[in-house]
Design a protein around this motif. Structure first.
Motif, short mmCIF file in Angstrom:
data_model
loop_
_atom_site.label_atom_id
_atom_site.label_comp_id
_atom_site.label_asym_id
_atom_site.label_seq_id
_atom_site.Cartn_x
_atom_site.Cartn_y
_atom_site.Cartn_z
N SER A 156 0.85 -1.19 0.00
CA SER A 156 0.00 0.00 0.00
C SER A 156 0.88 1.23 0.00
O SER A 156 1.88 1.29 0.71
CB SER A 156 -0.88 -0.01 1.25
OG SER A 156 -1.62 1.18 1.33
N ASN A 157 0.51 2.21 -0.80
CA ASN A 157 1.27 3.45 -0.88
C ASN A 157 0.36 4.61 -0.46
O ASN A 157 0.15 5.54 -1.20
CB ASN A 157 1.80 3.66 -2.30
CG ASN A 157 2.85 4.74 -2.36
OD1 ASN A 157 3.25 5.29 -1.34
ND2 ASN A 157 3.31 5.05 -3.55
N SER A 158 -0.18 4.52 0.75
CA SER A 158 -1.11 5.54 1.24
C SER A 158 -0.40 6.84 1.59
O SER A 158 -1.03 7.88 1.72
CB SER A 158 -1.89 5.01 2.44
OG SER A 158 -1.00 4.61 3.45
N GLY A 196 -2.65 4.05 -3.19
CA GLY A 196 -3.31 2.86 -3.70
C GLY A 196 -2.56 1.59 -3.40
O GLY A 196 -1.61 1.57 -2.62
N ILE A 197 -2.99 0.52 -4.04
CA ILE A 197 -2.38 -0.80 -3.90
C ILE A 197 -1.51 -1.05 -5.12
O ILE A 197 -1.97 -0.95 -6.26
CB ILE A 197 -3.46 -1.91 -3.77
CG1 ILE A 197 -4.40 -1.62 -2.59
CG2 ILE A 197 -2.82 -3.29 -3.64
CD1 ILE A 197 -3.75 -1.62 -1.22
N TYR A 198 -0.26 -1.39 -4.87
CA TYR A 198 0.72 -1.56 -5.94
C TYR A 198 1.23 -3.00 -5.98
O TYR A 198 1.22 -3.70 -4.97
CB TYR A 198 1.92 -0.63 -5.73
CG TYR A 198 1.60 0.82 -5.99
CD1 TYR A 198 1.94 1.41 -7.20
CD2 TYR A 198 0.94 1.60 -5.05
CE1 TYR A 198 1.65 2.75 -7.46
CE2 TYR A 198 0.63 2.93 -5.29
CZ TYR A 198 0.99 3.50 -6.50
OH TYR A 198 0.69 4.81 -6.76
N SER A 200 -13.15 -2.81 -7.21
CA SER A 200 -12.27 -1.65 -7.14
C SER A 200 -11.26 -1.79 -6.01
O SER A 200 -11.60 -2.20 -4.90
CB SER A 200 -13.11 -0.38 -6.92
OG SER A 200 -12.26 0.72 -6.72
N PHE A 201 -10.03 -1.41 -6.29
CA PHE A 201 -8.99 -1.38 -5.27
C PHE A 201 -8.73 0.05 -4.80
O PHE A 201 -7.79 0.31 -4.09
CB PHE A 201 -7.70 -2.02 -5.80
CG PHE A 201 -7.64 -3.51 -5.56
CD1 PHE A 201 -8.74 -4.32 -5.79
CD2 PHE A 201 -6.48 -4.09 -5.09
CE1 PHE A 201 -8.69 -5.69 -5.55
CE2 PHE A 201 -6.41 -5.45 -4.86
CZ PHE A 201 -7.51 -6.26 -5.08
N ASN A 253 -4.20 -2.52 2.55
CA ASN A 253 -3.39 -3.65 2.11
C ASN A 253 -4.01 -4.98 2.55
O ASN A 253 -4.06 -5.93 1.77
CB ASN A 253 -1.97 -3.50 2.66
CG ASN A 253 -0.97 -4.34 1.92
OD1 ASN A 253 -0.85 -4.22 0.71
ND2 ASN A 253 -0.27 -5.19 2.65
N GLY A 254 -4.50 -5.05 3.77
CA GLY A 254 -5.08 -6.29 4.29
C GLY A 254 -6.32 -6.71 3.52
O GLY A 254 -6.50 -7.89 3.18
#
Length: 123
Positions: free
Chosen positions: A51-53, A60-62, A91-92, A97-98
């Motif tokens: 996760s790159n919050s 988002g989720i990478y 949708s992501f 992340n979990g």
């Protein structure tokens, strides 16, 4: 003496992605690709996520590491650090992340192809 039953915490089902407009408007310079993975040929997806919050420009989720022998490596179009927009129309956007890991695990256990929409990043 009667015991009270504990209520189970209700988990909201993931939202279906009808449109990618909110995430793609700010990232219109990114190359968005649709990838369908044949899970008949491979026994596992073969990638980690992160996760790159903290990145306010592109949270988002990478895609993290790609593992040898997995469906992602066999397909060859997804790379580390690509942004996952949705998987099988889930949708992501705005998920942790979990939850993303749980969704991927559930989808990978079901038969049939897996459809990903990914934004290619420049790395």
């Amino acid at each position: 003496r009667q015991r009270r039953r504990k209520r189970k915490k209700q988990i909201k089902p993931p939202t279906r992605c009808g449109s990618l407009s909110s995430m793609t408007e700010s990232s219109s310079s990114l190359n968005i690709i649709n990838v369908t993975l044949d899970m008949e040929a491979c026994s596992f997806l073969g990638f980690s996520i992160y996760s790159n919050s903290d990145d306010s420009a592109m949270p988002g989720i990478y895609v993290g590491q790609i593992y040898k022998g997995g469906a992602v490596e066999a397909d060859g179009r997804i790379s580390s650090n690509d942004l996952i927009l949705n998987v099988n129309e889930i949708s992501f956007e705005n998920i942790g992340n979990g939850e993303a890991a749980r969704i991927l695990q559930e989808i990978a256990q079901k038969p049939g192809p897996i459809k990903l929409v990914v934004a290619k990043t420049r790395s």
